[in-house]
Design a protein around this motif. Structure first.
Motif, PDB file in Angstrom:
ATOM      1  N   LEU A 128       0.828  -1.205   0.000  1.00  0.00           N
ATOM      2  CA  LEU A 128       0.000   0.000   0.000  1.00  0.00           C
ATOM      3  C   LEU A 128       0.860   1.251   0.000  1.00  0.00           C
ATOM      4  N   ALA A 129       1.934   1.254   0.784  1.00  0.00           N
ATOM      5  CA  ALA A 129       2.840   2.410   0.832  1.00  0.00           C
ATOM      6  C   ALA A 129       3.472   2.667  -0.535  1.00  0.00           C
ATOM      7  N   VAL A 130       3.855   1.606  -1.233  1.00  0.00           N
ATOM      8  CA  VAL A 130       4.440   1.760  -2.568  1.00  0.00           C
ATOM      9  C   VAL A 130       3.414   2.374  -3.514  1.00  0.00           C
ATOM     10  N   ASP A 131       2.192   1.864  -3.478  1.00  0.00           N
ATOM     11  CA  ASP A 131       1.180   2.338  -4.416  1.00  0.00           C
ATOM     12  C   ASP A 131       0.744   3.764  -4.114  1.00  0.00           C
ATOM     13  N   ILE A 132       0.644   4.106  -2.820  1.00  0.00           N
ATOM     14  CA  ILE A 132       0.246   5.471  -2.460  1.00  0.00           C
ATOM     15  C   ILE A 132       1.324   6.474  -2.852  1.00  0.00           C
ATOM     16  N   SER A 133       2.594   6.068  -2.754  1.00  0.00           N
ATOM     17  CA  SER A 133       3.679   7.007  -3.002  1.00  0.00           C
ATOM     18  C   SER A 133       4.159   7.054  -4.449  1.00  0.00           C
ATOM     19  N   SER A 134       3.901   5.997  -5.233  1.00  0.00           N
ATOM     20  CA  SER A 134       4.431   6.029  -6.595  1.00  0.00           C
ATOM     21  C   SER A 134       3.653   5.190  -7.592  1.00  0.00           C
ATOM     22  N   GLY A 135       2.633   4.509  -7.163  1.00  0.00           N
ATOM     23  CA  GLY A 135       1.913   3.620  -8.064  1.00  0.00           C
ATOM     24  C   GLY A 135       0.645   4.224  -8.643  1.00  0.00           C
ATOM     25  N   PHE A 136      -0.280   3.333  -8.953  1.00  0.00           N
ATOM     26  CA  PHE A 136      -1.524   3.718  -9.593  1.00  0.00           C
ATOM     27  C   PHE A 136      -2.340   4.663  -8.706  1.00  0.00           C
ATOM     28  N   ILE A 137      -2.403   4.373  -7.418  1.00  0.00           N
ATOM     29  CA  ILE A 137      -3.168   5.235  -6.503  1.00  0.00           C
ATOM     30  C   ILE A 137      -2.574   6.643  -6.516  1.00  0.00           C
ATOM     31  N   TRP A 138      -1.242   6.742  -6.432  1.00  0.00           N
ATOM     32  CA  TRP A 138      -0.597   8.053  -6.474  1.00  0.00           C
ATOM     33  C   TRP A 138      -0.991   8.804  -7.744  1.00  0.00           C
ATOM     34  N   GLY A 139      -0.857   8.152  -8.869  1.00  0.00           N
ATOM     35  CA  GLY A 139      -1.146   8.810 -10.143  1.00  0.00           C
ATOM     36  C   GLY A 139      -2.576   9.303 -10.239  1.00  0.00           C
ATOM     37  N   GLU A 140      -3.518   8.455  -9.872  1.00  0.00           N
ATOM     38  CA  GLU A 140      -4.928   8.821  -9.973  1.00  0.00           C
ATOM     39  C   GLU A 140      -5.299   9.932  -8.985  1.00  0.00           C
ATOM     40  N   LEU A 141      -4.898   9.773  -7.728  1.00  0.00           N
ATOM     41  CA  LEU A 141      -5.247  10.792  -6.730  1.00  0.00           C
ATOM     42  C   LEU A 141      -4.534  12.110  -7.013  1.00  0.00           C
ATOM     43  N   HIS A 142      -3.289  12.043  -7.453  1.00  0.00           N
ATOM     44  CA  HIS A 142      -2.544  13.257  -7.763  1.00  0.00           C
ATOM     45  C   HIS A 142      -3.256  14.046  -8.861  1.00  0.00           C
ATOM     46  N   ASP A 143      -3.672  13.352  -9.903  1.00  0.00           N
ATOM     47  CA  ASP A 143      -4.393  14.023 -10.998  1.00  0.00           C
ATOM     48  C   ASP A 143      -5.685  14.651 -10.507  1.00  0.00           C
ATOM     49  N   GLN A 144      -6.453  13.902  -9.730  1.00  0.00           N
ATOM     50  CA  GLN A 144      -7.741  14.412  -9.241  1.00  0.00           C
ATOM     51  C   GLN A 144      -7.564  15.618  -8.330  1.00  0.00           C
ATOM     52  N   VAL A 145      -6.641  15.512  -7.383  1.00  0.00           N
ATOM     53  CA  VAL A 145      -6.420  16.609  -6.435  1.00  0.00           C
ATOM     54  C   VAL A 145      -5.893  17.842  -7.161  1.00  0.00           C
TER      55      VAL A 145
END
Length: 182
Positions: A65-82
């Protein structure tokens, strides 16, 4: 978000679909860590499957989860939305700060006075409470904070993944810390 039961069921089905190792006993743990959000559940399991990491304990789930929040798919999607939401409402030039400070504030309730003091200390700007309230209302429309209209107060969003993302994002995007160090 799903109920815990349906979050668990989704986790098991997504793990089977992607060929990820997820023991049945860990499925409710994974669903709970993801706030029973189908987007997060899917992203976490996909990350584990791609990395060939079995999700056999809480520590492993937290690492993936830490990997995904900081550099994975979750990061990319949330970063774009925010980023898109902030651009839409950033007429005062302080929306990033207010969102970040809200995420790292102590407790669940967001204090407008505390945000005002932090903005003064960190940015040297004296921001009226009405301006801070207006920005928080707009952030609530993007589901980035909760606005309880009946009481006229704000609290952090009830989304553990989004809160963790906002803390990391704020360190990088708002405070300017190097992404690798964060």
């Amino acid at each position: 978000a799903f109920s815990p039961y349906w979050g668990t069921q989704l986790a098991l089905k997504v793990a089977a679909y992607h060929g990820a190792v997820l023991p049945e006993v860990m499925a409710p743990v994974l669903a709970e860590r993801c706030g029973c959000n189908p987007f997060y559940i899917n992203a976490l399991i996909e990350q584990a499957a791609e990395s060939a990491v079995p999700l056999v304990d809480e520590e492993t789930i937290s690492k993936i989860l830490a990997v995904d929040i900081s550099s994975g798919f979750i990061w990319g999607e949330l970063h774009d939305q925010v980023t898109r939401w902030i651009k839409r409402i950033n007429q005062h030039g302080i929306t990033k700060w207010i969102l970040y400070l809200s995420a790292i504030s102590e407790g669940e309730k967001i204090s407008l006075e505390q945000l005002q003091q932090e903005l003064k200390a960190r940015e040297g700007k004296e921001v009226p409470l009405d301006t801070i309230r207006d920005i928080l209302v707009r952030l609530s429309r993007g589901d980035l904070v909760d606005y309880l209209e009946l009481g006229g107060w704000f609290r952090k969003i009830n989304d553990p993944i989004l809160l963790e993302f906002l803390k990391l994002w704020g360190k990088i995007e708002v405070e300017g810390q190097p992404a690798g160090a964060v």
